[in-house]
Write an enzyme that holds these catalytic residues in place. Structure first.
Site, PDB file in Angstrom:
ATOM      1  CE  LYS A 282      64.031  93.685  -6.306  1.00  0.00           C
ATOM      2  NZ  LYS A 282      62.624  93.461  -6.197  1.00  0.00           N
TER       3      LYS A 282
ATOM      4  CD  GLU B 158      68.543  76.966  -2.140  1.00  0.00           C
ATOM      5  OE1 GLU B 158      68.021  76.187  -2.959  1.00  0.00           O
ATOM      6  OE2 GLU B 158      69.463  76.618  -1.384  1.00  0.00           O
TER       7      GLU B 158
ATOM      8  CB  CYS C 118      61.241  76.139  -5.706  1.00  0.00           C
ATOM      9  SG  CYS C 118      61.256  76.245  -3.921  1.00  0.00           S
TER      10      CYS C 118
ATOM     11  CD  GLU D 109      60.588  76.454 -11.478  1.00  0.00           C
ATOM     12  OE1 GLU D 109      61.157  77.503 -11.831  1.00  0.00           O
ATOM     13  OE2 GLU D 109      60.623  76.013 -10.323  1.00  0.00           O
TER      14      GLU D 109
END
Ligand code: NAD
Length: 479
Positions: free
Chosen positions: A172, A247, A281, A380
Protein backbone atom coordinates in the site's frame (compact mmCIF):
# COMPACT_ATOMS: atom_id res chain seq x y z
CA UNK A 1 -5.96 11.50 -22.17
CA UNK A 2 -4.66 9.69 -19.11
CA UNK A 3 -4.91 5.91 -18.75
CA UNK A 4 -6.22 4.61 -15.42
CA UNK A 5 -3.46 2.73 -13.58
CA UNK A 6 -5.06 -0.19 -11.77
CA UNK A 7 -4.37 -2.21 -8.66
CA UNK A 8 -2.78 -5.65 -8.97
CA UNK A 9 -4.79 -8.28 -7.10
CA UNK A 10 -4.11 -11.99 -7.51
CA UNK A 11 -2.29 -11.37 -10.78
CA UNK A 12 -5.07 -9.24 -12.33
CA UNK A 13 -5.08 -5.48 -12.91
CA UNK A 14 -8.36 -4.34 -11.33
CA UNK A 15 -10.18 -1.13 -10.41
CA UNK A 16 -12.45 1.42 -12.00
CA UNK A 17 -12.87 4.63 -10.06
CA UNK A 18 -9.69 6.57 -9.65
CA UNK A 19 -8.14 9.76 -8.39
CA UNK A 20 -5.86 12.16 -10.25
CA UNK A 21 -2.33 12.88 -9.17
CA UNK A 22 -0.86 16.36 -9.63
CA UNK A 23 2.70 17.53 -10.37
CA UNK A 24 3.82 19.78 -7.45
CA UNK A 25 6.06 21.80 -9.81
CA UNK A 26 3.08 22.59 -12.04
CA UNK A 27 -0.36 22.02 -10.60
CA UNK A 28 -1.88 22.24 -14.11
CA UNK A 29 -0.02 19.04 -15.02
CA UNK A 30 -1.92 15.83 -14.22
CA UNK A 31 0.63 13.04 -13.75
CA UNK A 32 -1.98 10.31 -14.07
CA UNK A 33 -5.12 8.68 -12.78
CA UNK A 34 -4.95 5.82 -10.32
CA UNK A 35 -7.44 3.27 -9.04
CA UNK A 36 -8.42 3.69 -5.44
CA UNK A 37 -9.04 0.41 -3.61
CA UNK A 38 -11.67 -0.07 -0.93
CA UNK A 39 -11.70 -2.47 2.04
CA UNK A 40 -13.08 -5.33 -0.09
CA UNK A 41 -10.19 -5.11 -2.53
CA UNK A 42 -7.75 -5.00 0.37
CA UNK A 43 -9.33 -8.20 1.70
CA UNK A 44 -9.07 -9.87 -1.74
CA UNK A 45 -5.41 -8.87 -1.96
CA UNK A 46 -4.68 -10.30 1.49
CA UNK A 47 -6.49 -13.55 0.61
CA UNK A 48 -4.51 -13.81 -2.65
CA UNK A 49 -1.22 -13.27 -0.80
CA UNK A 50 -2.19 -15.89 1.77
CA UNK A 51 -3.03 -18.44 -0.94
CA UNK A 52 0.23 -17.75 -2.80
CA UNK A 53 2.47 -18.10 0.27
CA UNK A 54 2.92 -21.89 0.52
CA UNK A 55 4.22 -22.28 -3.05
CA UNK A 56 6.32 -19.10 -3.08
CA UNK A 57 7.90 -19.82 0.31
CA UNK A 58 9.01 -23.22 -1.01
CA UNK A 59 10.23 -21.94 -4.37
CA UNK A 60 13.94 -22.44 -4.90
CA UNK A 61 16.44 -19.58 -4.69
CA UNK A 62 16.81 -19.53 -8.47
CA UNK A 63 13.16 -18.60 -9.07
CA UNK A 64 13.40 -15.70 -6.62
CA UNK A 65 16.82 -14.68 -7.90
CA UNK A 66 15.53 -14.55 -11.49
CA UNK A 67 12.64 -12.20 -10.67
CA UNK A 68 14.70 -9.87 -8.50
CA UNK A 69 17.61 -9.70 -10.94
CA UNK A 70 15.35 -9.07 -13.92
CA UNK A 71 13.60 -6.31 -11.97
CA UNK A 72 16.90 -4.68 -11.08
CA UNK A 73 18.05 -4.82 -14.70
CA UNK A 74 14.86 -3.25 -16.05
CA UNK A 75 14.84 -0.46 -13.45
CA UNK A 76 18.47 0.32 -14.26
CA UNK A 77 17.85 0.29 -18.02
CA UNK A 78 14.91 2.71 -17.54
CA UNK A 79 16.52 4.87 -14.84
CA UNK A 80 16.21 8.18 -16.71
CA UNK A 81 12.55 7.68 -17.62
CA UNK A 82 11.52 6.36 -14.18
CA UNK A 83 13.64 8.98 -12.37
CA UNK A 84 11.97 11.74 -14.40
CA UNK A 85 8.51 10.44 -13.64
CA UNK A 86 9.41 10.22 -9.93
CA UNK A 87 10.63 13.85 -9.97
CA UNK A 88 7.41 14.85 -11.71
CA UNK A 89 5.12 13.30 -9.13
CA UNK A 90 7.12 13.98 -5.93
CA UNK A 91 8.96 17.21 -6.76
CA UNK A 92 12.53 16.15 -6.00
CA UNK A 93 15.06 17.19 -8.63
CA UNK A 94 15.82 15.15 -11.75
CA UNK A 95 19.24 14.18 -10.36
CA UNK A 96 17.66 13.04 -7.10
CA UNK A 97 14.89 11.17 -8.96
CA UNK A 98 17.37 9.30 -11.15
CA UNK A 99 19.66 8.67 -8.16
CA UNK A 100 16.79 7.20 -6.18
CA UNK A 101 15.82 4.99 -9.12
CA UNK A 102 19.38 3.66 -9.37
CA UNK A 103 19.19 2.97 -5.63
CA UNK A 104 16.07 0.87 -6.18
CA UNK A 105 17.86 -1.15 -8.87
CA UNK A 106 20.81 -1.69 -6.51
CA UNK A 107 18.49 -2.90 -3.75
CA UNK A 108 16.86 -5.48 -6.01
CA UNK A 109 20.30 -6.58 -7.19
CA UNK A 110 21.56 -6.92 -3.59
CA UNK A 111 18.60 -9.05 -2.51
CA UNK A 112 18.76 -11.12 -5.71
CA UNK A 113 22.23 -12.07 -4.49
CA UNK A 114 20.95 -12.76 -0.99
CA UNK A 115 18.61 -15.48 -2.31
CA UNK A 116 21.72 -17.47 -3.24
CA UNK A 117 23.38 -16.91 0.12
CA UNK A 118 20.60 -18.16 2.40
CA UNK A 119 22.10 -20.37 5.04
CA UNK A 120 21.33 -22.06 8.33
CA UNK A 121 23.28 -23.69 11.11
CA UNK A 122 23.64 -27.25 12.24
CA UNK A 123 24.96 -28.15 15.68
CA UNK A 124 25.15 -31.34 17.73
CA UNK A 125 22.48 -31.63 20.39
CA UNK A 126 23.35 -32.00 24.06
CA UNK A 127 21.71 -35.41 23.62
CA UNK A 128 24.05 -37.89 21.87
CA UNK A 129 22.84 -39.00 18.41
CA UNK A 130 20.60 -35.97 17.97
CA UNK A 131 21.26 -33.20 15.46
CA UNK A 132 19.90 -29.66 15.69
CA UNK A 133 19.23 -27.53 12.61
CA UNK A 134 18.46 -23.81 12.72
CA UNK A 135 16.86 -22.47 9.58
CA UNK A 136 15.00 -19.34 8.55
CA UNK A 137 11.61 -19.35 6.88
CA UNK A 138 9.45 -16.59 5.42
CA UNK A 139 6.99 -15.00 7.86
CA UNK A 140 3.94 -15.22 5.59
CA UNK A 141 1.84 -12.35 4.25
CA UNK A 142 3.72 -9.09 4.71
CA UNK A 143 1.89 -5.77 4.61
CA UNK A 144 4.10 -3.01 3.23
CA UNK A 145 2.97 0.58 3.92
CA UNK A 146 5.14 3.39 2.57
CA UNK A 147 5.37 7.23 2.69
CA UNK A 148 5.62 9.67 -0.21
CA UNK A 149 9.11 11.05 0.19
CA UNK A 150 11.10 8.15 -1.32
CA UNK A 151 8.53 6.82 -3.78
CA UNK A 152 10.69 4.04 -5.24
CA UNK A 153 13.60 3.43 -2.84
CA UNK A 154 11.49 2.70 0.26
CA UNK A 155 9.15 0.27 -1.54
CA UNK A 156 12.26 -1.38 -3.05
CA UNK A 157 14.02 -1.81 0.30
CA UNK A 158 10.95 -3.54 1.71
CA UNK A 159 9.66 -5.51 -1.30
CA UNK A 160 13.06 -6.92 -2.34
CA UNK A 161 13.92 -8.61 1.00
CA UNK A 162 10.30 -9.68 1.56
CA UNK A 163 10.36 -11.59 -1.76
CA UNK A 164 13.93 -12.81 -1.38
CA UNK A 165 13.09 -14.56 1.89
CA UNK A 166 9.93 -16.17 0.52
CA UNK A 167 7.13 -13.91 1.76
CA UNK A 168 4.09 -12.74 -0.18
CA UNK A 169 3.06 -9.10 -0.14
CA UNK A 170 0.21 -6.63 0.03
CA UNK A 171 1.75 -3.27 -0.87
CA UNK A 172 0.00 0.00 0.00
CA UNK A 173 1.92 3.04 -1.25
CA UNK A 174 1.36 6.66 -0.21
CA UNK A 175 -1.49 8.40 -2.04
CA UNK A 176 0.80 11.18 -3.36
CA UNK A 177 3.16 8.92 -5.32
CA UNK A 178 1.21 6.13 -7.03
CA UNK A 179 3.10 6.25 -10.36
CA UNK A 180 6.42 5.09 -8.90
CA UNK A 181 4.63 2.37 -6.90
CA UNK A 182 2.68 1.18 -9.94
CA UNK A 183 5.86 1.14 -12.07
CA UNK A 184 7.82 -1.03 -9.65
CA UNK A 185 4.91 -3.48 -9.32
CA UNK A 186 4.42 -3.63 -13.10
CA UNK A 187 8.11 -4.47 -13.56
CA UNK A 188 8.04 -7.19 -10.88
CA UNK A 189 4.83 -8.65 -12.31
CA UNK A 190 6.27 -8.87 -15.82
CA UNK A 191 9.53 -10.27 -14.41
CA UNK A 192 7.55 -13.43 -13.69
CA UNK A 193 6.16 -13.34 -10.15
CA UNK A 194 3.44 -15.97 -9.72
CA UNK A 195 -0.06 -14.55 -9.19
CA UNK A 196 -0.86 -13.39 -5.69
CA UNK A 197 2.77 -13.12 -4.58
CA UNK A 198 2.77 -9.32 -4.90
CA UNK A 199 -0.47 -7.35 -4.67
CA UNK A 200 -0.78 -3.59 -5.11
CA UNK A 201 -3.60 -1.73 -3.34
CA UNK A 202 -3.44 1.99 -4.00
CA UNK A 203 -5.89 4.05 -1.99
CA UNK A 204 -6.45 5.91 1.26
CA UNK A 205 -4.45 5.00 4.36
CA UNK A 206 -7.53 5.23 6.55
CA UNK A 207 -9.32 2.72 4.28
CA UNK A 208 -6.84 0.35 2.61
CA UNK A 209 -4.09 0.70 5.19
CA UNK A 210 -6.55 0.28 8.03
CA UNK A 211 -7.99 -2.86 6.40
CA UNK A 212 -4.48 -4.31 6.41
CA UNK A 213 -3.97 -3.40 10.08
CA UNK A 214 -7.29 -5.03 10.98
CA UNK A 215 -6.70 -8.32 9.14
CA UNK A 216 -5.67 -11.40 11.13
CA UNK A 217 -4.20 -12.80 7.89
CA UNK A 218 -1.44 -10.21 7.62
CA UNK A 219 1.47 -11.84 9.46
CA UNK A 220 3.87 -8.90 9.50
CA UNK A 221 3.77 -5.18 8.69
CA UNK A 222 6.71 -3.08 7.60
CA UNK A 223 5.76 0.58 7.91
CA UNK A 224 7.55 3.82 7.13
CA UNK A 225 5.76 7.11 7.78
CA UNK A 226 4.76 9.46 10.54
CA UNK A 227 4.86 8.72 14.27
CA UNK A 228 1.07 9.03 14.54
CA UNK A 229 0.34 6.36 11.93
CA UNK A 230 3.21 4.24 13.26
CA UNK A 231 1.53 4.08 16.66
CA UNK A 232 -1.68 2.85 15.01
CA UNK A 233 0.29 0.14 13.21
CA UNK A 234 1.87 -0.87 16.52
CA UNK A 235 -1.40 -1.01 18.47
CA UNK A 236 -3.21 -3.02 15.78
CA UNK A 237 -0.25 -5.38 15.40
CA UNK A 238 -0.09 -6.12 19.11
CA UNK A 239 -3.82 -6.86 18.98
CA UNK A 240 -3.18 -9.48 16.26
CA UNK A 241 0.12 -10.69 17.78
CA UNK A 242 1.89 -9.98 14.50
CA UNK A 243 5.43 -8.90 13.80
CA UNK A 244 5.86 -5.21 12.97
CA UNK A 245 8.61 -2.81 12.08
CA UNK A 246 8.31 1.00 12.17
CA UNK A 247 10.51 3.68 10.61
CA UNK A 248 9.23 7.12 11.53
CA UNK A 249 10.28 10.70 11.98
CA UNK A 250 13.50 12.45 12.90
CA UNK A 251 14.83 15.71 14.31
CA UNK A 252 18.39 14.99 13.38
CA UNK A 253 21.24 17.08 14.83
CA UNK A 254 24.31 18.17 12.90
CA UNK A 255 27.00 19.34 15.35
CA UNK A 256 29.56 21.81 14.00
CA UNK A 257 32.60 22.28 16.23
CA UNK A 258 35.05 25.20 16.22
CA UNK A 259 37.75 23.02 14.65
CA UNK A 260 35.54 21.92 11.72
CA UNK A 261 36.53 22.60 8.14
CA UNK A 262 34.07 25.39 7.31
CA UNK A 263 33.53 24.27 3.69
CA UNK A 264 32.77 20.70 4.78
CA UNK A 265 30.39 21.92 7.51
CA UNK A 266 28.46 24.16 5.12
CA UNK A 267 28.26 21.40 2.46
CA UNK A 268 26.96 18.95 5.07
CA UNK A 269 24.41 21.41 6.45
CA UNK A 270 23.05 22.62 3.10
CA UNK A 271 22.83 19.10 1.68
CA UNK A 272 21.48 17.56 4.87
CA UNK A 273 18.94 20.22 5.71
CA UNK A 274 17.66 21.40 2.33
CA UNK A 275 18.26 18.89 -0.46
CA UNK A 276 15.14 16.92 -1.42
CA UNK A 277 13.37 20.07 -0.18
CA UNK A 278 14.16 18.98 3.41
CA UNK A 279 11.62 16.18 3.04
CA UNK A 280 13.84 13.40 4.35
CA UNK A 281 13.48 11.58 7.64
CA UNK A 282 17.27 11.87 7.85
CA UNK A 283 17.35 15.65 7.25
CA UNK A 284 19.64 17.76 9.49
CA UNK A 285 16.96 20.02 10.89
CA UNK A 286 18.93 21.07 14.03
CA UNK A 287 22.32 22.69 13.39
CA UNK A 288 24.18 22.76 16.72
CA UNK A 289 27.14 25.09 16.42
CA UNK A 290 29.88 26.06 18.90
CA UNK A 291 30.75 29.68 19.74
CA UNK A 292 33.90 30.46 17.77
CA UNK A 293 32.69 29.17 14.39
CA UNK A 294 29.03 30.20 14.81
CA UNK A 295 29.03 33.55 12.99
CA UNK A 296 31.29 32.40 10.15
CA UNK A 297 29.14 29.30 9.69
CA UNK A 298 25.88 31.27 9.62
CA UNK A 299 27.28 33.81 7.13
CA UNK A 300 28.62 31.05 4.86
CA UNK A 301 25.40 29.06 4.90
CA UNK A 302 23.31 32.16 4.11
CA UNK A 303 25.62 32.92 1.20
CA UNK A 304 25.17 29.37 -0.10
CA UNK A 305 21.39 29.42 0.35
CA UNK A 306 21.20 32.64 -1.62
CA UNK A 307 22.77 30.89 -4.63
CA UNK A 308 20.56 27.79 -4.60
CA UNK A 309 18.31 27.43 -7.64
CA UNK A 310 14.76 26.68 -6.52
CA UNK A 311 12.38 25.73 -9.27
CA UNK A 312 10.65 23.14 -11.41
CA UNK A 313 11.91 19.68 -10.48
CA UNK A 314 12.18 18.74 -14.15
CA UNK A 315 14.48 21.65 -15.02
CA UNK A 316 18.06 20.30 -15.04
CA UNK A 317 19.35 23.53 -13.39
CA UNK A 318 17.08 23.19 -10.34
CA UNK A 319 18.78 22.29 -7.04
CA UNK A 320 15.71 22.41 -4.78
CA UNK A 321 12.31 21.38 -6.09
CA UNK A 322 8.90 22.35 -4.74
CA UNK A 323 7.29 21.11 -1.54
CA UNK A 324 5.25 17.96 -2.22
CA UNK A 325 1.74 19.43 -1.81
CA UNK A 326 -0.43 22.18 -0.35
CA UNK A 327 -0.84 20.45 3.03
CA UNK A 328 2.90 20.04 3.56
CA UNK A 329 3.51 23.62 2.37
CA UNK A 330 1.04 24.90 4.96
CA UNK A 331 2.76 22.82 7.65
CA UNK A 332 6.15 24.32 6.69
CA UNK A 333 4.78 27.89 6.72
CA UNK A 334 2.99 27.31 10.02
CA UNK A 335 6.24 26.13 11.62
CA UNK A 336 8.07 29.18 10.24
CA UNK A 337 5.44 31.33 11.97
CA UNK A 338 5.83 29.27 15.17
CA UNK A 339 9.61 29.78 15.13
CA UNK A 340 9.16 33.55 14.91
CA UNK A 341 6.55 33.56 17.67
CA UNK A 342 8.91 31.56 19.87
CA UNK A 343 11.57 34.25 19.45
CA UNK A 344 13.95 32.65 16.97
CA UNK A 345 15.33 34.99 14.30
CA UNK A 346 14.57 34.09 10.69
CA UNK A 347 18.01 34.76 9.19
CA UNK A 348 17.15 33.61 5.67
CA UNK A 349 14.23 32.71 3.43
CA UNK A 350 10.87 31.27 4.40
CA UNK A 351 8.85 33.05 1.67
CA UNK A 352 6.63 31.51 -0.98
CA UNK A 353 8.22 31.80 -4.43
CA UNK A 354 6.52 32.43 -7.76
CA UNK A 355 7.77 30.48 -10.73
CA UNK A 356 6.65 30.17 -14.38
CA UNK A 357 4.16 27.45 -13.47
CA UNK A 358 1.91 27.30 -10.42
CA UNK A 359 3.57 25.07 -7.81
CA UNK A 360 4.40 24.72 -4.12
CA UNK A 361 7.66 26.67 -4.11
CA UNK A 362 9.19 27.71 -0.81
CA UNK A 363 12.46 29.51 -0.19
CA UNK A 364 14.69 27.47 2.19
CA UNK A 365 14.43 28.93 5.68
CA UNK A 366 17.18 29.28 8.30
CA UNK A 367 16.54 30.29 11.90
CA UNK A 368 19.28 31.49 14.25
CA UNK A 369 19.05 32.35 17.94
CA UNK A 370 16.91 29.30 18.63
CA UNK A 371 16.97 27.08 21.69
CA UNK A 372 16.53 23.35 21.87
CA UNK A 373 13.34 23.79 23.90
CA UNK A 374 11.47 25.53 21.06
CA UNK A 375 8.88 23.59 19.09
CA UNK A 376 10.92 24.11 15.89
CA UNK A 377 13.71 22.16 17.62
CA UNK A 378 11.52 19.39 18.98
CA UNK A 379 8.93 18.62 16.28
CA UNK A 380 9.57 17.28 12.80
CA UNK A 381 8.74 19.96 10.22
CA UNK A 382 9.59 17.85 7.14
CA UNK A 383 10.36 20.82 4.92
CA UNK A 384 13.27 23.08 3.89
CA UNK A 385 13.50 24.64 7.35
CA UNK A 386 16.46 24.35 9.75
CA UNK A 387 17.50 26.18 12.91
CA UNK A 388 20.88 26.98 14.40
CA UNK A 389 21.36 26.38 18.13
CA UNK A 390 24.44 28.10 19.55
CA UNK A 391 26.36 26.13 22.22
CA UNK A 392 29.55 26.71 24.24
CA UNK A 393 31.50 23.53 23.65
CA UNK A 394 31.48 19.89 22.58
CA UNK A 395 29.93 18.62 25.82
CA UNK A 396 26.98 20.97 25.52
CA UNK A 397 26.65 20.13 21.80
CA UNK A 398 26.42 16.41 22.55
CA UNK A 399 23.88 16.97 25.32
CA UNK A 400 21.69 19.12 23.04
CA UNK A 401 22.06 16.64 20.15
CA UNK A 402 20.76 13.82 22.37
CA UNK A 403 18.00 15.89 23.97
CA UNK A 404 15.25 14.90 21.53
CA UNK A 405 12.44 12.36 21.40
CA UNK A 406 13.90 11.08 18.10
CA UNK A 407 17.07 9.15 17.27
CA UNK A 408 17.38 8.38 13.57
CA UNK A 409 20.62 9.99 12.38
CA UNK A 410 23.13 12.46 13.78
CA UNK A 411 26.25 14.10 12.45
CA UNK A 412 29.35 15.95 13.56
CA UNK A 413 31.74 18.15 11.60
CA UNK A 414 35.12 18.26 13.30
CA UNK A 415 38.80 17.62 12.63
CA UNK A 416 39.26 16.24 16.14
CA UNK A 417 39.66 12.47 16.23
CA UNK A 418 38.89 12.56 19.95
CA UNK A 419 35.55 14.32 19.52
CA UNK A 420 34.56 12.34 16.43
CA UNK A 421 35.25 9.07 18.24
CA UNK A 422 33.43 10.17 21.39
CA UNK A 423 30.42 11.35 19.34
CA UNK A 424 30.15 8.06 17.41
CA UNK A 425 30.09 6.22 20.72
CA UNK A 426 27.75 8.52 22.64
CA UNK A 427 25.28 9.87 20.11
CA UNK A 428 21.84 8.36 20.77
CA UNK A 429 21.03 7.78 17.09
CA UNK A 430 20.83 4.67 14.94
CA UNK A 431 23.14 6.15 12.29
CA UNK A 432 26.03 8.55 12.95
CA UNK A 433 27.93 10.56 10.34
CA UNK A 434 31.32 12.21 10.72
CA UNK A 435 32.05 15.04 8.26
CA UNK A 436 29.13 13.81 6.12
CA UNK A 437 25.52 14.95 5.77
CA UNK A 438 23.07 13.22 8.14
CA UNK A 439 21.11 12.19 5.05
CA UNK A 440 22.64 9.83 2.50
CA UNK A 441 23.17 6.19 3.35
CA UNK A 442 24.43 3.01 1.69
CA UNK A 443 22.04 0.27 0.58
CA UNK A 444 24.01 -2.75 1.81
CA UNK A 445 24.17 -1.89 5.52
CA UNK A 446 21.50 -1.57 8.23
CA UNK A 447 19.19 1.44 8.28
CA UNK A 448 17.18 2.53 11.29
CA UNK A 449 17.05 4.58 14.44
CA UNK A 450 16.33 4.67 18.15
CA UNK A 451 13.78 6.22 20.52
CA UNK A 452 10.74 7.67 18.73
CA UNK A 453 12.26 7.21 15.26
CA UNK A 454 12.17 3.44 14.88
CA UNK A 455 10.81 0.27 16.36
CA UNK A 456 11.78 -3.29 15.57
CA UNK A 457 14.61 -4.84 13.59
CA UNK A 458 16.73 -2.82 11.17
CA UNK A 459 15.96 -2.52 7.46
CA UNK A 460 18.35 -3.10 4.52
CA UNK A 461 21.53 -5.09 4.14
CA UNK A 462 21.71 -8.58 5.62
CA UNK A 463 20.03 -7.27 8.78
CA UNK A 464 16.74 -7.15 6.83
CA UNK A 465 16.58 -10.93 7.25
CA UNK A 466 15.72 -10.48 10.92
CA UNK A 467 12.32 -8.99 10.11
CA UNK A 468 11.42 -10.93 6.97
CA UNK A 469 12.17 -14.38 8.36
CA UNK A 470 11.31 -16.44 11.39
CA UNK A 471 13.72 -18.97 12.89
CA UNK A 472 12.99 -22.68 13.09
CA UNK A 473 14.94 -25.06 15.30
CA UNK A 474 14.56 -28.70 14.21
CA UNK A 475 15.84 -31.76 16.18
CA UNK A 476 16.55 -35.09 14.48
CA UNK A 477 17.34 -38.44 16.05
CA UNK A 478 18.60 -40.67 13.27
CA UNK A 479 18.63 -43.83 15.40
P1 NAD B 1 1.93 9.01 6.96
O1 NAD B 1 2.09 8.36 8.27
O2 NAD B 1 0.90 10.04 6.79
O3 NAD B 1 1.64 7.93 5.84
C1 NAD B 1 2.48 6.80 5.66
C2 NAD B 1 1.66 5.69 5.03
O4 NAD B 1 0.70 5.25 5.99
C3 NAD B 1 0.87 6.13 3.80
O5 NAD B 1 0.90 5.09 2.84
C4 NAD B 1 -0.52 6.31 4.35
O6 NAD B 1 -1.52 6.18 3.40
C5 NAD B 1 -0.57 5.20 5.39
N1 NAD B 1 -1.63 5.35 6.40
C6 NAD B 1 -2.22 6.48 6.84
N2 NAD B 1 -3.17 6.19 7.76
C7 NAD B 1 -3.18 4.85 7.92
C8 NAD B 1 -3.91 3.94 8.73
N3 NAD B 1 -4.87 4.35 9.55
N4 NAD B 1 -3.63 2.64 8.62
C9 NAD B 1 -2.66 2.19 7.81
N5 NAD B 1 -1.95 2.98 7.01
C10 NAD B 1 -2.19 4.30 7.05
O7 NAD B 1 3.38 9.59 6.57
P2 NAD B 1 3.78 10.43 5.25
O8 NAD B 1 3.27 11.81 5.42
O9 NAD B 1 3.45 9.69 4.00
O10 NAD B 1 5.36 10.40 5.34
C11 NAD B 1 6.09 11.35 6.05
C12 NAD B 1 6.64 10.75 7.33
O11 NAD B 1 7.41 9.60 7.02
C13 NAD B 1 7.57 11.67 8.06
O12 NAD B 1 7.29 11.66 9.44
C14 NAD B 1 8.95 11.06 7.83
O13 NAD B 1 9.91 11.33 8.81
C15 NAD B 1 8.62 9.62 7.75
N6 NAD B 1 9.68 8.88 7.06
C16 NAD B 1 10.49 8.06 7.81
C17 NAD B 1 11.52 7.35 7.22
C18 NAD B 1 12.39 6.46 8.03
O14 NAD B 1 12.96 5.54 7.48
N7 NAD B 1 12.51 6.68 9.33
C19 NAD B 1 11.72 7.45 5.84
C20 NAD B 1 10.88 8.28 5.11
C21 NAD B 1 9.86 8.98 5.73
Amino acid sequence: MTVLRKNLIDGEWLGEAGSRNINPSNTNDVVGEYASAGPEEAKQAIAAAKAAFPAWSRSGPLARHAVLKKTSDEIMARKDEIGRSLAREEGKTLAEGVGETIRAAQLFDFFAGETLRLSGEMVPSVRPGVGVEMTREGVGVVGIITPWNFPIAIPAWKIAPALAYGNTIVFKPAELVPESAWTIVDILHRAGLPKGVLNLVMGKGSVVGQAMLDSPDVNAISFTGSVGTGKRVAAASVEHMRKFQLEMGGKNPLVVLDDADLGTAVDCAVNGAYFSTGQRCTASSRLIVTEAIHDRFVDAIKERLDKLVIGDALDAKTQIGPVVDQTQLKQDEDYIAVGRQEGAELAFGGDRLERETPGFYLQPALFVGSTNAMRISREEIFGPVANVIRVNDYDEALAVANDTPFGLTSGICTTSLKHATHFKRNSEAGMVMVNLPTAGVDFHVPFGGRKGSSYGPREQGRYAMEFYTTVKTAYTFAG
